[in-house]
Design a protein around this motif. Sequence first.
Motif, short mmCIF file in Angstrom:
data_model
loop_
_atom_site.label_atom_id
_atom_site.label_comp_id
_atom_site.label_asym_id
_atom_site.label_seq_id
_atom_site.Cartn_x
_atom_site.Cartn_y
_atom_site.Cartn_z
N ILE A 1 -8.98 8.32 -0.21
CA ILE A 1 -8.15 7.25 -0.77
C ILE A 1 -8.83 6.67 -2.01
CG2 ILE A 1 -7.13 4.98 -0.35
CD1 ILE A 1 -6.99 5.72 2.62
N TYR A 2 -8.12 6.69 -3.12
CA TYR A 2 -8.59 6.09 -4.35
C TYR A 2 -7.84 4.76 -4.52
CZ TYR A 2 -10.38 10.78 -5.33
OH TYR A 2 -11.04 11.98 -5.25
N PRO A 3 -8.51 3.63 -4.32
CA PRO A 3 -7.83 2.32 -4.35
C PRO A 3 -7.03 2.11 -5.63
CG PRO A 3 -10.09 2.08 -3.58
CD PRO A 3 -9.95 3.51 -4.06
N GLN A 4 -5.85 1.58 -5.45
CA GLN A 4 -4.95 1.28 -6.57
C GLN A 4 -4.59 2.51 -7.38
OE1 GLN A 4 -3.91 -1.83 -6.45
NE2 GLN A 4 -5.42 -2.20 -4.83
N SER A 5 -4.78 3.69 -6.80
CA SER A 5 -4.51 4.91 -7.55
C SER A 5 -3.69 5.89 -6.72
CB SER A 5 -5.83 5.55 -8.00
OG SER A 5 -5.58 6.76 -8.69
N ARG A 6 -4.37 6.68 -5.87
CA ARG A 6 -3.66 7.72 -5.14
C ARG A 6 -4.45 8.10 -3.88
NH1 ARG A 6 -7.03 9.91 -8.71
NH2 ARG A 6 -7.89 12.02 -8.42
N THR B 1 -1.52 15.51 -3.50
CA THR B 1 -1.48 14.05 -3.69
C THR B 1 -0.38 13.46 -2.82
OG1 THR B 1 -2.31 14.18 -5.96
CG2 THR B 1 -1.11 12.20 -5.35
N LEU B 2 -0.72 12.42 -2.07
CA LEU B 2 0.24 11.75 -1.19
C LEU B 2 0.65 10.44 -1.83
CD1 LEU B 2 -1.57 12.32 2.24
CD2 LEU B 2 0.19 13.74 1.17
N SER B 3 1.90 10.33 -2.16
CA SER B 3 2.44 9.11 -2.76
C SER B 3 2.90 8.17 -1.65
CB SER B 3 3.61 9.45 -3.68
OG SER B 3 4.38 8.30 -3.95
N ARG B 4 2.36 6.97 -1.65
CA ARG B 4 2.76 6.01 -0.61
C ARG B 4 4.24 5.67 -0.72
NH1 ARG B 4 -2.08 1.71 0.76
NH2 ARG B 4 -3.79 3.24 0.81
N THR B 5 4.73 5.61 -1.95
CA THR B 5 6.16 5.32 -2.14
C THR B 5 7.01 6.42 -1.52
OG1 THR B 5 5.71 4.12 -4.20
CG2 THR B 5 7.97 4.91 -3.83
N GLU B 6 6.64 7.67 -1.78
CA GLU B 6 7.39 8.79 -1.21
C GLU B 6 7.26 8.83 0.31
OE1 GLU B 6 6.14 12.37 -3.11
OE2 GLU B 6 6.89 11.78 -5.09
N LEU B 7 6.08 8.46 0.82
CA LEU B 7 5.88 8.47 2.27
C LEU B 7 6.72 7.40 2.95
CD1 LEU B 7 2.02 9.07 2.51
CD2 LEU B 7 3.85 10.71 2.97
N LEU C 1 -6.51 6.04 9.11
CA LEU C 1 -6.93 6.86 10.26
C LEU C 1 -7.28 8.28 9.80
CD1 LEU C 1 -4.30 5.78 12.94
CD2 LEU C 1 -6.73 5.19 12.91
N LEU C 2 -6.47 8.81 8.90
CA LEU C 2 -6.74 10.15 8.37
C LEU C 2 -8.01 10.16 7.53
CD1 LEU C 2 -3.08 11.08 7.39
CD2 LEU C 2 -4.42 12.11 9.24
N LYS C 3 -8.27 9.06 6.84
CA LYS C 3 -9.50 8.94 6.06
C LYS C 3 -10.71 8.98 6.98
CE LYS C 3 -12.11 5.80 3.09
NZ LYS C 3 -12.14 4.45 2.47
N GLN C 4 -10.63 8.30 8.12
CA GLN C 4 -11.73 8.28 9.08
C GLN C 4 -12.05 9.68 9.58
OE1 GLN C 4 -10.93 5.40 12.20
NE2 GLN C 4 -10.39 3.82 10.71
N GLU C 5 -11.05 10.54 9.64
CA GLU C 5 -11.26 11.92 10.07
C GLU C 5 -11.70 12.82 8.93
OE1 GLU C 5 -8.53 13.88 12.78
OE2 GLU C 5 -7.46 12.00 13.05
N GLY C 6 -11.72 12.29 7.73
CA GLY C 6 -12.12 13.10 6.59
C GLY C 6 -11.03 14.01 6.08
N LEU C 7 -9.78 13.72 6.43
CA LEU C 7 -8.67 14.59 6.03
C LEU C 7 -8.01 14.14 4.72
CD1 LEU C 7 -7.01 15.32 9.49
CD2 LEU C 7 -8.48 16.83 8.12
N VAL C 8 -8.22 12.89 4.35
CA VAL C 8 -7.72 12.41 3.06
C VAL C 8 -8.80 11.58 2.38
CG1 VAL C 8 -5.32 12.35 3.86
CG2 VAL C 8 -6.70 10.25 3.90
#
Length: 239
Positions: free
Chosen positions: A77-82, A45-51, A68-75
């Motif tokens: 993204i769950y809106p308003q979540s994680r 899990t990637l925390s935007r706050t921590e990033l 950009l990472l989502k477009q590559e299928g590497l992450v």
Amino acid sequence: MNSQFASTFGLTAPGFPVVAGSTVQRVYDDLRKRIITIQLPPDTTLSRTELTETYEVSQTPIRDALQLLKQEGLVRIYPQSRTVVTRIDVLQIYEAHFLRVALETEVCRRLATDPDPDPSVITRARSIIKMQAAVADDSDQIAIFQELDELFHQTLFAGAKRSSLHQLIRERSGHLERIRRLHLPEKGKIVSILDGHHGIIDAIAARNEQGAVDAIREHLSRTVAKVEDLRKEFPDYFV
């Protein structure tokens, strides 16, 4: 392969795309590297706050880099979540491999039959192989070895004046690059990569079209042939 690394070794060939020195690009490059080298394993899990704290930037460049990472299928993204690092998708591995074989075979064919070859392409490629050999025995330098591996292939595309196609491969190869990283520690794998690179360049330098085609096909097939073994060894990393 990021342009900063290539420039450090004076190996940025004409025609290589210049990576913009933007904050978004910096964050994206580093996160992507950490994902494909499994420093950030699947399901992390990637925390935007921590990033934002890690990269000392605002939320905006973090958001854009993750897109950009989502477009590559590497992450995912769950809106308003994680945001979560995706598991390795075998179908995407095979699709990326198909694309890579098709394009790199033609690149090597063209380099071997170029009526006016650029000798600097061979020189650069051999220099990269030497640098790979220099770090091959150091397990702490696997990430560097992998970056040099990507630079080797980038050099071939640049030599054939098809750098944009290498960028296309990069954008489609995130899942493939992760299994390459999982495969690298296997005994004999690094030696086989070096042998493969030597075979490719020797054939191109000798103007041996079929030899170059055969060498690149064999070189690119070795890791994909291990997909099922790797999935059994790392079941939690795959879809």
